[in-house]
Design an enzyme around this catalytic site. Sequence first.
Site, short mmCIF file in Angstrom:
data_model
loop_
_atom_site.label_atom_id
_atom_site.label_comp_id
_atom_site.label_asym_id
_atom_site.label_seq_id
_atom_site.Cartn_x
_atom_site.Cartn_y
_atom_site.Cartn_z
N ASP A 1 0.83 -1.21 0.00
CA ASP A 1 0.00 0.00 0.00
C ASP A 1 0.86 1.26 0.00
O ASP A 1 0.54 2.26 -0.63
CB ASP A 1 -0.93 0.01 1.22
CG ASP A 1 -2.04 -1.01 1.06
OD1 ASP A 1 -2.29 -1.43 -0.09
OD2 ASP A 1 -2.64 -1.41 2.08
N LEU B 1 -26.95 -20.48 -24.37
CA LEU B 1 -28.15 -20.33 -25.19
C LEU B 1 -27.80 -20.26 -26.66
O LEU B 1 -26.78 -19.68 -27.03
CB LEU B 1 -28.88 -19.04 -24.82
CG LEU B 1 -29.56 -18.99 -23.46
CD1 LEU B 1 -29.92 -17.55 -23.11
CD2 LEU B 1 -30.81 -19.85 -23.46
N GLU C 1 -37.25 -12.24 -21.46
CA GLU C 1 -36.44 -11.55 -20.45
C GLU C 1 -35.23 -10.89 -21.10
O GLU C 1 -34.57 -11.51 -21.93
CB GLU C 1 -35.94 -12.58 -19.41
CG GLU C 1 -37.07 -13.41 -18.82
CD GLU C 1 -36.57 -14.71 -18.16
OE1 GLU C 1 -35.36 -14.83 -17.89
OE2 GLU C 1 -37.41 -15.60 -17.94
N LYS D 1 -31.62 -9.90 -21.98
CA LYS D 1 -30.37 -10.63 -21.74
C LYS D 1 -29.31 -9.63 -21.31
O LYS D 1 -28.75 -8.90 -22.13
CB LYS D 1 -29.94 -11.37 -23.01
CG LYS D 1 -28.73 -12.26 -22.83
CD LYS D 1 -28.58 -13.19 -24.03
CE LYS D 1 -27.46 -14.18 -23.82
NZ LYS D 1 -26.13 -13.59 -23.71
N CYS E 1 -2.66 -24.97 -50.05
CA CYS E 1 -2.73 -24.62 -48.63
C CYS E 1 -1.57 -23.69 -48.28
O CYS E 1 -0.41 -24.04 -48.52
CB CYS E 1 -2.67 -25.89 -47.78
SG CYS E 1 -2.49 -25.54 -46.03
N CYS F 1 0.09 -31.13 -41.91
CA CYS F 1 -0.01 -29.69 -42.14
C CYS F 1 0.17 -28.97 -40.81
O CYS F 1 -0.53 -29.25 -39.84
CB CYS F 1 -1.38 -29.37 -42.75
SG CYS F 1 -1.69 -27.61 -42.91
S1 IVH Z 1 -31.22 -18.53 -18.59
C1 IVH Z 1 -31.25 -21.61 -19.97
N1 IVH Z 1 -31.96 -16.04 -18.56
O1 IVH Z 1 -27.00 -15.71 -21.05
C2 IVH Z 1 -29.80 -21.39 -19.89
N2 IVH Z 1 -29.68 -16.50 -19.12
O2 IVH Z 1 -25.99 -17.51 -23.23
C3 IVH Z 1 -29.38 -19.97 -19.83
N3 IVH Z 1 -28.31 -14.49 -19.50
O3 IVH Z 1 -24.90 -17.83 -19.22
C4 IVH Z 1 -29.66 -19.28 -18.57
N4 IVH Z 1 -29.91 -13.04 -19.13
O4 IVH Z 1 -25.18 -15.43 -18.44
C5 IVH Z 1 -30.94 -16.88 -18.78
N5 IVH Z 1 -32.79 -13.90 -18.45
C6 IVH Z 1 -31.76 -14.72 -18.66
C7 IVH Z 1 -30.46 -14.27 -19.00
C8 IVH Z 1 -29.44 -15.19 -19.22
C9 IVH Z 1 -28.62 -13.20 -19.43
C10 IVH Z 1 -26.97 -15.02 -19.83
C11 IVH Z 1 -26.39 -15.99 -18.85
C12 IVH Z 1 -26.11 -17.24 -19.60
C13 IVH Z 1 -26.05 -16.74 -21.00
C14 IVH Z 1 -26.44 -17.81 -21.97
#
Ligand code: IVH
Length: 673
Positions: free
Chosen positions: A39, A84, A117, A119, A403, A434
């Site tokens: 610090d 997802l 929802e 994201k 290539c 390769c």
């Molecule tokens: S559901 C069902 N709900 O997106 C499996 N994910 O690409 C996914 N995320 O790792 C979780 N908002 O970080 C869910 N309303 C939401 C979300 C959400 C953001 C993110 C989460 C997950 C990623 C999947």
Amino acid sequence: MLKKSKAKKEYKEKIKQYKKFSKHYFEDNAPIVSDHDFDFLKKEILDLEKKFGFTDKDSPSKTLGFKPSKNFKKYPHRVKMLSLANAFNEEDLINFEKKIVNFLNLNKNFEFEYSAEPKIDGISASITYKSGKLIRGLSRGNGDEGEDITPNLKTISDIPHYVDHKDFPDEIDIRGEVFIQNNDFEKMKDSFANPRNAASGSLRQKDPKKTSIIPLKFVAYTFGFSSDQTMDKQTNFLIKLKKWGFKTSELNKKIIGIKNLLTNHQNIEKKRFELNYDIDGIVYKVNDFELQKRLGFVTNAPRWAIAHKFSASKSVTEILNIDIQVGRTGALTPVAKVKPVNIGGVVVSNATLHNEEEILRKDIRIGDTVKIERAGDVIPHVISVDLSKRKKESKKFIFPSNCPSCGSKTIKEFNSQTKKYDAIRRCTSEGFKCEKISIEKIKHFVSKDALNIDGFGKKIVQNFWDIGLIKQPQDIFNLDFERISNLDGWGSLSVDNLKKSIQKSKNISLDKFIFSLGIRHIGQENAKLLSEFLKIKENFFRLKNKNYIEELIDIDGIGETQLNSLKMFFNEKINLDVISNLSQSLNIQNFKEKNSRGKLKGQVFMFTGKLSNISRAEAKSLIENNGGKIVSNVTNKLDYLVIGEKPTSKKVDLAKKNKIKVIDQKTLEKMLN
Ligand code: IVH
């Protein structure tokens, strides 16, 4: 007073010291000075900066010491943390819905109810409560196991330490997103590229006090394990979350039908920049938990949800060069090296040009001014060329016919299904002849879904390759650690960690082993099918036998394409050497029957004809979830032939001849109860 030149020298010296101390403190988790001295040094540096206006990229004023630690304890998720699939437009959504309608064998016009929802673009976390008490918090990690970041998560005020509510499940993992609001990010803009990095960096501090300095937020949206199995719908679960004291998004909605999803998407996209946090799309989840359960998931993503991304950010830049990259399966991908531009918080210096045809069609040339687009976390791509800015001396880009790595002939394969030539040109070299293919194969071998060697990233593979430490996957198990410890950036601690993670990776399931070899067309799902069929590694090695390999065609899901690719692999002596060497270093575990208590354990089924009320895909997943297996040919391994409407009489006859039980759908349903 201290002269400026002398002060500068002193300042640089202190920065150097600070860098060294920080590395030991944050990265190696082994401080070499007391906290007090550390610090004090920081204060001295900051004082000199104030007095003389010095700056340095490694100064504590810039970095705040926010270097994430690599040394968290790992902990398994009881229920896998999934990712997802993405949708970018209406067509993708229609396809998504079509697939699930087919899977569930519903009427074409069935309208799903969704939980829509936002994201949030942050870092996901899973928080376990037992009898209302927060007992553990994990990061996503690789989906199967996360890092134990309990103390750091506990510093977030949106996360309750106790939940006292009569309908709060006795045991539950609450999952959601950790993120930082834009106004808070403004204050630390110099240290991080974007809010997501800031959240991730601060969440992964060794010292939770450092996490607590940054005002992180948490929004809950799902659960992992839960002792309460009575919940019915996602939207109702979200209401409960709020009641239990968790924050949920105020933009969550219950929506029926694709048209309404699109309207909601447009509305939120318009409002997007008024929000105080970044969102990169809307997540749609089939609302009914019963349907979610029936739909299940594929490898890493649920069938019942999709992320509808917002349209990308665009920018204009110049193409400095066109590189031809050679991938693991020999695909030649042209990549434009562009003048770095910042698109939505990320500095972009590469853009994919997809393939040869794309370059021809858009007549993309080195030196061109182009518009590029970045959507989510996918590699940016070139949308169009600004011909008015084209230089007179510019020349058409000629795609190499050999290539660029090994000089082998390249080809465009003929696809017997589409009756067209592939758009992708490939290097025809097989095995490890390769160089570029070999490097990519090793990167794949160590990657998360394969051997999962922690700390052995792509850069390290390249680096070790360049200095001749590795040429083939098995070299990883005979590394010269003496030499590595003398390399730049390697200390005894990091060498030790590498040794440990390599050691840990040696225990591997048969399917991950097969996947790790990077055989074309053998992804995670196919590797699982193969391992389930082959059971033991010896059978995998036996595939070099030309008669035996033909048996794979009986596996439901393995077709000509996969079989041909496996034949090519086993035809090449170098591949046989690699797997034989690997089998000496690795402990490859036999296939474990997933559902040893399933009602249909060990029973093998096959379908012919159309089933009523239920799709083939769902029937298949039902049988598999109950421990049974599906094949696609009548063989002596088959136990039951299930006949639906209009069965193929040849198959039925053959089954009868072989004394295989022929049953109808009703009988199957009874067996499944
Ligand atoms: S559901 C069902 N709900 O997106 C499996 N994910 O690409 C996914 N995320 O790792 C979780 N908002 O970080 C869910 N309303 C939401 C979300 C959400 C953001 C993110 C989460 C997950 C990623 C999947």
